[in-house]
Design a protein around this motif. Sequence first.
Motif, PDB file in Angstrom:
ATOM      1  N   VAL A 193       0.809  -1.221   0.000  1.00 50.93           N
ATOM      2  CA  VAL A 193       0.000   0.000   0.000  1.00 50.93           C
ATOM      3  C   VAL A 193       0.843   1.274   0.000  1.00 50.93           C
ATOM      4  CG1 VAL A 193      -1.796   1.301   1.229  1.00 50.93           C
ATOM      5  CG2 VAL A 193      -1.879  -1.188   1.180  1.00 50.93           C
ATOM      6  N   ASP A 194       1.975   1.265   0.701  1.00 51.05           N
ATOM      7  CA  ASP A 194       2.848   2.445   0.681  1.00 51.05           C
ATOM      8  C   ASP A 194       3.064   2.887  -0.759  1.00 51.05           C
ATOM      9  OD1 ASP A 194       3.295   3.028   3.275  1.00 51.05           O
ATOM     10  OD2 ASP A 194       5.357   2.321   3.371  1.00 51.05           O
ATOM     11  N   SER A 195       3.061   4.188  -1.002  1.00 50.36           N
ATOM     12  CA  SER A 195       3.143   4.680  -2.376  1.00 50.36           C
ATOM     13  C   SER A 195       4.404   4.172  -3.089  1.00 50.36           C
ATOM     14  CB  SER A 195       3.106   6.210  -2.399  1.00 50.36           C
ATOM     15  OG  SER A 195       4.183   6.766  -1.681  1.00 50.36           O
ATOM     16  N   GLU A 196       5.533   4.091  -2.349  1.00 52.70           N
ATOM     17  CA  GLU A 196       6.784   3.643  -2.961  1.00 52.70           C
ATOM     18  C   GLU A 196       6.718   2.166  -3.344  1.00 52.70           C
ATOM     19  OE1 GLU A 196       7.517   7.194  -0.477  1.00 52.70           O
ATOM     20  OE2 GLU A 196       6.546   5.249  -0.109  1.00 52.70           O
ATOM     21  N   HIS A 197       6.240   1.338  -2.426  1.00 51.94           N
ATOM     22  CA  HIS A 197       6.200  -0.099  -2.695  1.00 51.94           C
ATOM     23  C   HIS A 197       5.119  -0.452  -3.709  1.00 51.94           C
ATOM     24  CE1 HIS A 197       8.014   0.347   1.354  1.00 51.94           C
ATOM     25  NE2 HIS A 197       8.911  -0.403   0.779  1.00 51.94           N
ATOM     26  N   PHE A 198       4.004   0.269  -3.645  1.00 54.75           N
ATOM     27  CA  PHE A 198       2.972   0.022  -4.652  1.00 54.75           C
ATOM     28  C   PHE A 198       3.500   0.385  -6.035  1.00 54.75           C
ATOM     29  CE2 PHE A 198      -0.365   1.275  -7.509  1.00 54.75           C
ATOM     30  CZ  PHE A 198      -1.146   0.128  -7.503  1.00 54.75           C
ATOM     31  N   VAL A 204      13.133   0.528   2.905  1.00 56.15           N
ATOM     32  CA  VAL A 204      14.136  -0.315   2.230  1.00 56.15           C
ATOM     33  C   VAL A 204      14.022  -1.748   2.733  1.00 56.15           C
ATOM     34  CG1 VAL A 204      16.610  -0.774   1.965  1.00 56.15           C
ATOM     35  CG2 VAL A 204      15.750   1.566   1.735  1.00 56.15           C
ATOM     36  N   ILE A 205      13.855  -1.910   4.050  1.00 53.89           N
ATOM     37  CA  ILE A 205      13.684  -3.261   4.620  1.00 53.89           C
ATOM     38  C   ILE A 205      12.429  -3.914   4.055  1.00 53.89           C
ATOM     39  CG2 ILE A 205      13.358  -4.599   6.734  1.00 53.89           C
ATOM     40  CD1 ILE A 205      14.816  -2.324   8.246  1.00 53.89           C
ATOM     41  N   GLU A 206      11.334  -3.154   3.990  1.00 47.25           N
ATOM     42  CA  GLU A 206      10.093  -3.675   3.416  1.00 47.25           C
ATOM     43  C   GLU A 206      10.298  -4.106   1.965  1.00 47.25           C
ATOM     44  OE1 GLU A 206       6.291  -1.453   4.425  1.00 47.25           O
ATOM     45  OE2 GLU A 206       7.798  -0.017   5.093  1.00 47.25           O
ATOM     46  N   ALA A 207      10.972  -3.264   1.198  1.00 50.06           N
ATOM     47  CA  ALA A 207      11.205  -3.568  -0.220  1.00 50.06           C
ATOM     48  C   ALA A 207      12.043  -4.826  -0.375  1.00 50.06           C
ATOM     49  CB  ALA A 207      11.876  -2.381  -0.900  1.00 50.06           C
ATOM     50  N   LYS A 208      13.056  -4.974   0.478  1.00 47.44           N
ATOM     51  CA  LYS A 208      13.892  -6.178   0.450  1.00 47.44           C
ATOM     52  C   LYS A 208      13.038  -7.424   0.683  1.00 47.44           C
ATOM     53  CE  LYS A 208      15.788  -7.961   3.867  1.00 47.44           C
ATOM     54  NZ  LYS A 208      15.583  -9.137   4.756  1.00 47.44           N
ATOM     55  N   ASN A 209      12.115  -7.331   1.642  1.00 46.98           N
ATOM     56  CA  ASN A 209      11.232  -8.449   1.952  1.00 46.98           C
ATOM     57  C   ASN A 209      10.233  -8.717   0.828  1.00 46.98           C
ATOM     58  OD1 ASN A 209      12.439  -8.768   4.456  1.00 46.98           O
ATOM     59  ND2 ASN A 209      10.897  -7.584   5.553  1.00 46.98           N
ATOM     60  N   ILE A 210       9.515  -7.676   0.428  1.00 45.37           N
ATOM     61  CA  ILE A 210       8.421  -7.823  -0.539  1.00 45.37           C
ATOM     62  C   ILE A 210       8.914  -8.331  -1.885  1.00 45.37           C
ATOM     63  CG2 ILE A 210       6.683  -6.557  -1.874  1.00 45.37           C
ATOM     64  CD1 ILE A 210       6.497  -4.619   0.585  1.00 45.37           C
ATOM     65  N   PHE A 211      10.040  -7.780  -2.364  1.00 39.74           N
ATOM     66  CA  PHE A 211      10.510  -8.100  -3.707  1.00 39.74           C
ATOM     67  C   PHE A 211      11.662  -9.104  -3.711  1.00 39.74           C
ATOM     68  CE2 PHE A 211       8.821  -3.705  -3.799  1.00 39.74           C
ATOM     69  CZ  PHE A 211       7.669  -3.975  -4.533  1.00 39.74           C
ATOM     70  N   ASP A 212      12.003  -9.595  -2.511  1.00 36.14           N
ATOM     71  CA  ASP A 212      13.024 -10.638  -2.367  1.00 36.14           C
ATOM     72  C   ASP A 212      14.338 -10.223  -3.034  1.00 36.14           C
ATOM     73  OD1 ASP A 212      14.067 -13.037  -1.510  1.00 36.14           O
ATOM     74  OD2 ASP A 212      13.370 -14.160  -3.266  1.00 36.14           O
TER      75      ASP A 212
END
Length: 387
Positions: free
Chosen positions: A148-153, A220-228
């Motif tokens: 949902v975060d604008s960056e991760h979406f 950045v931690i979220e992105a590492k997790n979400i996109f592996d």
Amino acid sequence: MKKKIGILGSTGSIGKTLIKILKKNKKKFQILLLTSNKNYKTLLQQANELKAENIIITDKACYYKALQINKNRKINIYNNFNHISKILKNKKLDYSMSSIMGLEGLMPTLKLIRFTKQIAIANKEALICGWSLIKFQLKKYKTEFLPVDSEHFSIWFALKNNNEYIKRIYLTASGGPFADLKLSKFEKITVNQALNHPNWKMGKKISIDSATMMNKVFEVIEAKNIFDLNYDKIKILIHPKSYIHGIVQFENGMCKIIAHDTNMEIPIFNTINDKKLNKIYFKDLRIDILNNLSFQEADIKKFPLIKVLKILPRNHSLFETVLVSANDYIVNLFLHGKISYNEISKKLLEVINFKEFKRYKKIKPKKIKDITNLDRLVRLKIKTKSI
């Protein structure tokens, strides 16, 4: 057929934004569950407007107040998240939103995953501390995850689940209220100045995290997790106008750049991904901004918390809980006038380097209690050491 919807934290900013979208499309949705902690009046209003069948109010005093108000109405009211399985027994939500703030949102998120086809998660702490638990549940119940975060979406939208041949992804940061402030003036920064974000209206905690750049470290931690991805494939770019939210650079030389206004309705509207929804008016392309994007590298002297990224473990671990809990405690000290702005980064970097916390880099959370127990331990350690 109406889409079945559930929202955890419907009275918060993300929840209210989603409610606003749903209200414009009432005939297309059946609201099975809304929740709040204390904001029972707003929750009851939302439930009545959208004809929600069930609500959960976790604060006991507010739960009893809601029962009194709702005496002769048809809304089912419950007082804890253990009732999720009862409410949704033999039912499957088409779409749900998890937007409860803090680690308190992890448990209900995990409970809800089994009862929904899609889950949009806006809870940073859950995605950072409990990713391995969430990922296991998503796979087990074949539930689709939507950031949902604008960056991760934006990155997700650019990739559409195809993350092969990625050379690098860039997450943009506004730089907060102090991007152009001289370093010599950082010693005198006040709470009110730190809360005055130039582009977004947010809660106090996240506003401070944006000012220190800790929020971007979390992303950045979220992105590492979400996109592996490995951390070395994720970079931060300062972009004061907050119009570009994500950039994906591929190994074939191509780039995808995702742009939109600073309006959370855009990613939330798009997570629902229903062509039959009544369209929401969004502004035309901002050529004036595109002609002057003003990207720049983050100044590590102004934002020393970026150093955190160099000491994070490659694999998901309990150390992320140490980081989240320590930051939460220390930011709270600043908000209450007990430490200066510059001390936030100094104390946080000191705490996460405590010898007793380093061992958690090699330990993966196996259950929620691992995370909640460590959260309490970190706060107690900081308190007893008078940090």
